[in-house]
Design an enzyme around this catalytic site. Sequence first.
Site, short mmCIF file in Angstrom:
data_model
loop_
_atom_site.label_atom_id
_atom_site.label_comp_id
_atom_site.label_asym_id
_atom_site.label_seq_id
_atom_site.Cartn_x
_atom_site.Cartn_y
_atom_site.Cartn_z
N TYR A 22 0.83 -1.21 0.00
CA TYR A 22 0.00 0.00 0.00
C TYR A 22 0.86 1.26 0.00
CZ TYR A 22 -2.92 -3.85 1.31
OH TYR A 22 -3.51 -5.07 1.33
N TYR A 154 -12.40 -7.97 4.82
CA TYR A 154 -11.19 -7.92 4.00
C TYR A 154 -10.84 -9.34 3.59
CZ TYR A 154 -6.43 -7.53 2.41
OH TYR A 154 -5.30 -7.61 1.65
N ASP A 255 -13.41 -17.37 5.58
CA ASP A 255 -12.03 -16.94 5.37
C ASP A 255 -11.37 -16.86 6.75
OD1 ASP A 255 -9.66 -15.57 5.04
OD2 ASP A 255 -10.49 -14.04 3.71
N LYS A 284 -1.64 -17.04 6.38
CA LYS A 284 -0.93 -16.32 7.45
C LYS A 284 -0.17 -17.22 8.42
CE LYS A 284 -2.69 -11.80 6.92
NZ LYS A 284 -3.96 -11.35 6.35
C1 LIG Z 1 -4.37 -11.33 4.92
C2 LIG Z 1 -5.70 -11.81 4.55
C3 LIG Z 1 -5.99 -12.24 3.25
C4 LIG Z 1 -4.97 -12.16 2.14
O1 LIG Z 1 -3.87 -12.99 2.35
P1 LIG Z 1 -2.50 -12.67 1.55
O2 LIG Z 1 -1.59 -13.80 1.95
O3 LIG Z 1 -2.03 -11.35 2.03
O4 LIG Z 1 -2.82 -12.67 0.11
C5 LIG Z 1 -7.25 -12.71 2.98
N1 LIG Z 1 -8.19 -12.76 3.94
C6 LIG Z 1 -7.96 -12.38 5.21
C7 LIG Z 1 -9.04 -12.50 6.23
C8 LIG Z 1 -6.71 -11.88 5.56
O5 LIG Z 1 -6.49 -11.46 6.81
#
Ligand SMILES: *Cc1c(COP(=O)(O)O)cnc(C)c1O
Length: 434
Positions: A22, A154, A255, A284
Amino acid sequence: MPEPLTPGELLALDRQHVWHPYGPMPGKAAPLLVESASGVRLRLAEPVEGQDELVDGMSSWWSAVHGYNHPVLNDAAHGQLERMSHVMFGGLTHEPAVRLAKRLVDISPEPLQHVFLADSGSVSVEVAVKMCLQHWRSLGKPRKQRLLTWRGGYHGDTWQPMSVCDPDGGMHELWQGALPRQIFADAPPAGFDAAPDEAYAAHLRELIGRHAEELAAVIVEPVVQGAGGMSFHSPAYLRVLREACDEHGVLLVFDEIATGFGRTGALFAAEHAGVAPDVMCLGKALTGGYLTLAATLCTTAVADGISHGALPVLAHGPTFMGNPLAAAVADASISLLLSQDWGQEVKRIETGLRNGLAPAADLPGVREVRVLGAIGVVQLDHEVDMAAATRAAVQEGVWLRPFRDLIYTMPPYITGDDDVARISAAVCAAAREG
Ligand SMILES: *Cc1c(COP(=O)(O)O)cnc(C)c1O
């Protein structure tokens, strides 16, 4: 060995040539130059504000749950490196990927049985969306190709994930009009412990019912919305989504890229609600922050749907799919997590953050202080002054990365009580100065 570069030279080259998350080009604010990291500490190449190392309050964006330079993860990486760091996954397989997939199936909600290993969280969300759309297409329902989510979310930075990020005020607002148009419910009412709001539940049910014909899936972050605003909601709404999706023939995607692996106090946030999604994304903390790896898990029903179509395969296959090095470290990281009373560590950090962040509630300009699991958030009533807040944290010997109106922390689970107190003091200092 290449010629050594001085910190000054590195920072000048960085500014000239290297994009940061960013960030503008050339860079505006100078990043801190990290030379190495160990335990919960980042060692700087040159002192900043009198500090030559900083306690990491961010776990490198949720990922480094065991801290840095961990002997067990180092061993796993070295061991795998000597065998092979990578081999293609088309037509070949290997023990690290198979072991990891089996383990993810074992520890995730029961119905999830099949694993797609992707190379980043955003890609795992792309794969989840592709799975859902293709499932319906294969079953003769090609109209079901939109997604529903709630505001404040997100899901990553590639195209489909961007389309389900919060459309207003979020990072991807710029792209309204260019992105696929998805369906947005209101943001879930705030508060993990708040009594469920019946009117909101009805709103979710009504929207899902009304759009069922065109909906492939509902996708949400369970319990904690991360980069969309660091807000917490009642697990009850996840049960509402599960019921409404079942009733109307819509798939449910969780997610758990940020929430997975214990961060909220449950191994997966879905467990707070006692419901299982049809598709789940992990990333992550999957490799303990060592390497980039993500996973999309799905049920047998979703996989069967895809396998019955005119194109009976999942047409996705990244070059570095199932990377053995990342998979071996991920398996070691999960073993390490499960070998200890991680729940107790998360609870200990939760208590430390509750005590340490409480004073921030009385500061002028602070709207709310909230803590859940090993996540602490101070929300201001104004945009954070990044430079001032970062400087205040660094002066306390702590690394924080605020955004928007949020100063927050999710420390590695190995963070000792003294360092949790130090991080909390830094969050308070950043809130005061930012
Ligand atoms: C960080 C994140 C993503 C994206 O993951 P990247 O490895 O950065 O592409 C997607 N969803 C959630 C909830 C996240 O925290």
